[in-house]
Motif scaffolding. Sequence first.
Motif, PDB file in Angstrom:
ATOM      1  N   ALA A   1      -4.228  -5.297   8.888  1.00  0.00           N
ATOM      2  CA  ALA A   1      -4.856  -4.101   8.322  1.00  0.00           C
ATOM      3  C   ALA A   1      -5.068  -4.219   6.818  1.00  0.00           C
ATOM      4  N   ALA A   2      -4.281  -5.047   6.148  1.00  0.00           N
ATOM      5  CA  ALA A   2      -4.412  -5.198   4.697  1.00  0.00           C
ATOM      6  C   ALA A   2      -5.747  -5.821   4.313  1.00  0.00           C
ATOM      7  N   TRP A   3      -6.425  -6.442   5.264  1.00  0.00           N
ATOM      8  CA  TRP A   3      -7.703  -7.083   4.965  1.00  0.00           C
ATOM      9  C   TRP A   3      -8.861  -6.085   4.911  1.00  0.00           C
ATOM     10  N   ILE A   4      -8.648  -4.862   5.374  1.00  0.00           N
ATOM     11  CA  ILE A   4      -9.744  -3.893   5.480  1.00  0.00           C
ATOM     12  C   ILE A   4     -10.098  -3.359   4.090  1.00  0.00           C
ATOM     13  N   PRO A   5     -11.300  -3.622   3.587  1.00  0.00           N
ATOM     14  CA  PRO A   5     -11.682  -3.091   2.269  1.00  0.00           C
ATOM     15  C   PRO A   5     -11.743  -1.566   2.281  1.00  0.00           C
ATOM     16  N   THR A   6     -12.457  -1.008   3.261  1.00  0.00           N
ATOM     17  CA  THR A   6     -12.552   0.443   3.409  1.00  0.00           C
ATOM     18  C   THR A   6     -12.831   0.778   4.866  1.00  0.00           C
ATOM     19  N   SER A   7     -12.077   1.729   5.393  1.00  0.00           N
ATOM     20  CA  SER A   7     -12.338   2.232   6.747  1.00  0.00           C
ATOM     21  C   SER A   7     -12.692   3.709   6.657  1.00  0.00           C
ATOM     22  N   HIS A   8     -13.721   4.095   7.426  1.00  0.00           N
ATOM     23  CA  HIS A   8     -14.180   5.479   7.399  1.00  0.00           C
ATOM     24  C   HIS A   8     -13.917   6.207   8.717  1.00  0.00           C
ATOM     25  N   ASN A   9     -13.229   5.562   9.655  1.00  0.00           N
ATOM     26  CA  ASN A   9     -13.009   6.243  10.933  1.00  0.00           C
ATOM     27  C   ASN A   9     -11.540   6.557  11.194  1.00  0.00           C
ATOM     28  N   ILE A  10     -10.758   6.641  10.114  1.00  0.00           N
ATOM     29  CA  ILE A  10      -9.382   7.113  10.223  1.00  0.00           C
ATOM     30  C   ILE A  10      -9.387   8.594   9.863  1.00  0.00           C
ATOM     31  N   PRO A  11      -8.964   9.464  10.769  1.00  0.00           N
ATOM     32  CA  PRO A  11      -9.044  10.900  10.513  1.00  0.00           C
ATOM     33  C   PRO A  11      -8.376  11.309   9.198  1.00  0.00           C
ATOM     34  N   PHE A  12      -8.944  12.320   8.573  1.00  0.00           N
ATOM     35  CA  PHE A  12      -8.488  12.940   7.321  1.00  0.00           C
ATOM     36  C   PHE A  12      -8.976  12.199   6.078  1.00  0.00           C
ATOM     37  N   PHE A  13      -9.603  11.028   6.230  1.00  0.00           N
ATOM     38  CA  PHE A  13     -10.059  10.273   5.053  1.00  0.00           C
ATOM     39  C   PHE A  13     -11.574  10.104   5.139  1.00  0.00           C
TER      40      PHE A  13
ATOM     41  N   GLY B   1     -13.234   7.515   3.154  1.00  0.00           N
ATOM     42  CA  GLY B   1     -12.792   6.140   3.405  1.00  0.00           C
ATOM     43  C   GLY B   1     -11.454   5.840   2.761  1.00  0.00           C
ATOM     44  N   ILE B   2     -10.777   4.868   3.304  1.00  0.00           N
ATOM     45  CA  ILE B   2      -9.482   4.448   2.770  1.00  0.00           C
ATOM     46  C   ILE B   2      -9.303   2.961   3.060  1.00  0.00           C
ATOM     47  N   SER B   3      -8.717   2.243   2.132  1.00  0.00           N
ATOM     48  CA  SER B   3      -8.497   0.805   2.330  1.00  0.00           C
ATOM     49  C   SER B   3      -7.294   0.575   3.236  1.00  0.00           C
TER      50      SER B   3
ATOM     51  N   VAL C   1      -3.564   2.538   3.422  1.00  0.00           N
ATOM     52  CA  VAL C   1      -2.980   3.038   4.667  1.00  0.00           C
ATOM     53  C   VAL C   1      -1.542   2.547   4.803  1.00  0.00           C
ATOM     54  N   LEU C   2      -1.349   1.252   4.599  1.00  0.00           N
ATOM     55  CA  LEU C   2      -0.013   0.662   4.741  1.00  0.00           C
ATOM     56  C   LEU C   2       0.957   1.207   3.698  1.00  0.00           C
ATOM     57  N   ALA C   3       0.496   1.358   2.467  1.00  0.00           N
ATOM     58  CA  ALA C   3       1.368   1.868   1.406  1.00  0.00           C
ATOM     59  C   ALA C   3       1.804   3.302   1.708  1.00  0.00           C
ATOM     60  N   ARG C   4       0.886   4.116   2.181  1.00  0.00           N
ATOM     61  CA  ARG C   4       1.223   5.511   2.495  1.00  0.00           C
ATOM     62  C   ARG C   4       2.167   5.579   3.696  1.00  0.00           C
TER      63      ARG C   4
ATOM     64  N   CYS D   1     -15.070   0.005  13.159  1.00  0.00           N
ATOM     65  CA  CYS D   1     -14.526   0.686  11.978  1.00  0.00           C
ATOM     66  C   CYS D   1     -15.606   1.049  10.965  1.00  0.00           C
ATOM     67  N   ASP D   2     -16.530   0.133  10.711  1.00  0.00           N
ATOM     68  CA  ASP D   2     -17.453   0.366   9.597  1.00  0.00           C
ATOM     69  C   ASP D   2     -18.914   0.076   9.927  1.00  0.00           C
TER      70      ASP D   2
END
Length: 319
Positions: free
Chosen positions: A45-57, A60-62, A66-69, A150-151
């Motif tokens: 998942a750390a490779w994802i520059p930006t994802s726009h299909n994760i709810p609440f974001f 978009g979120i990298s 996601v992992l840090a949160r 995802c994108d």
Amino acid sequence: MPAFDSAPCLDCLVIGAGPAGLAAALYLARFKRRFLVIDAGDPRAAWIPTSHNIPFFERGISGREVLARERAHARHYGAEIVEGKVVRLAKRQDGIFQAWVETMPTAESRSFDVTARRVLLATGACDVEPDLPDVSDAVRRGLVRYCPICDGYEAQHKAVAVIGRGARGLEEAAFVARTYSRDVTFLTLGTPLDIDDAGWALARQHGIKIVEEPVGELHVEGDRIAAIRLESGAEHGFDVIYSALGLTLRSDLAVALGADHDEAGALIVDEHNRTSIDGLYAAGAVVRGLDQIVVAMGHAAVAATDIHNHCAPPTQEEP
């Protein structure tokens, strides 16, 4: 570092700290279970520059965010995450799992073993990197994307290339063509395309251009490969390039125990994310099915809840 060698038997050992492993850690912490997370430090998942299909974001979120949160959220409830790699997993005659862990190479690094009544495998997968001239780790660097689910929405009406070798890759190109863009090229990077008549018909149906010629040179602009020059000199420009070369699944620990899996190594689980090995669960990309962050988190929630429901109360010690 805590003395895990002499620690009581855990309720659960979570192997992997990607979206699935960290979601499981959150649930287990709030269930007040005794558990430990082992993090090998290479979540896909750390490779994802930006994802726009994760709810609440919606903006978009990298993957790294996601992992840090997730990590901060789990640690807020006391989750313990240790950097290391499980090099061996065994199940003893008494039904207890024993894992041998090698910690990361630091001044305080050492190896230890840990026992647990249940294990949740959330080790994920690794994308097969395309063999591109003068560019290594193109997927890891974000030059080549790996998830049009995802994108792909952001790639609509753009010039899209999909790198693949056979029918499975062509099916991904067809997914992009029928959903997002009519300008799709399938690149085999010099490998002859071995597909049946149905495959060629699929390509014609969606107007997919097939390029089997080897790539001679790349033109990189910022964080993308803007154009490729073939060995013949012909040049193609793209807005987005996806790799559909498949995954290397990190299911070795479960397979070595005899867990059921498919031909690709993906683990087969039931509705509670239990593998065929009693007490061994799996979540995320290592499980056969749709490979998505929200699905991985759902796997983890199901597995962690089942683990809690089948453990003794937190105040009761092992007999």
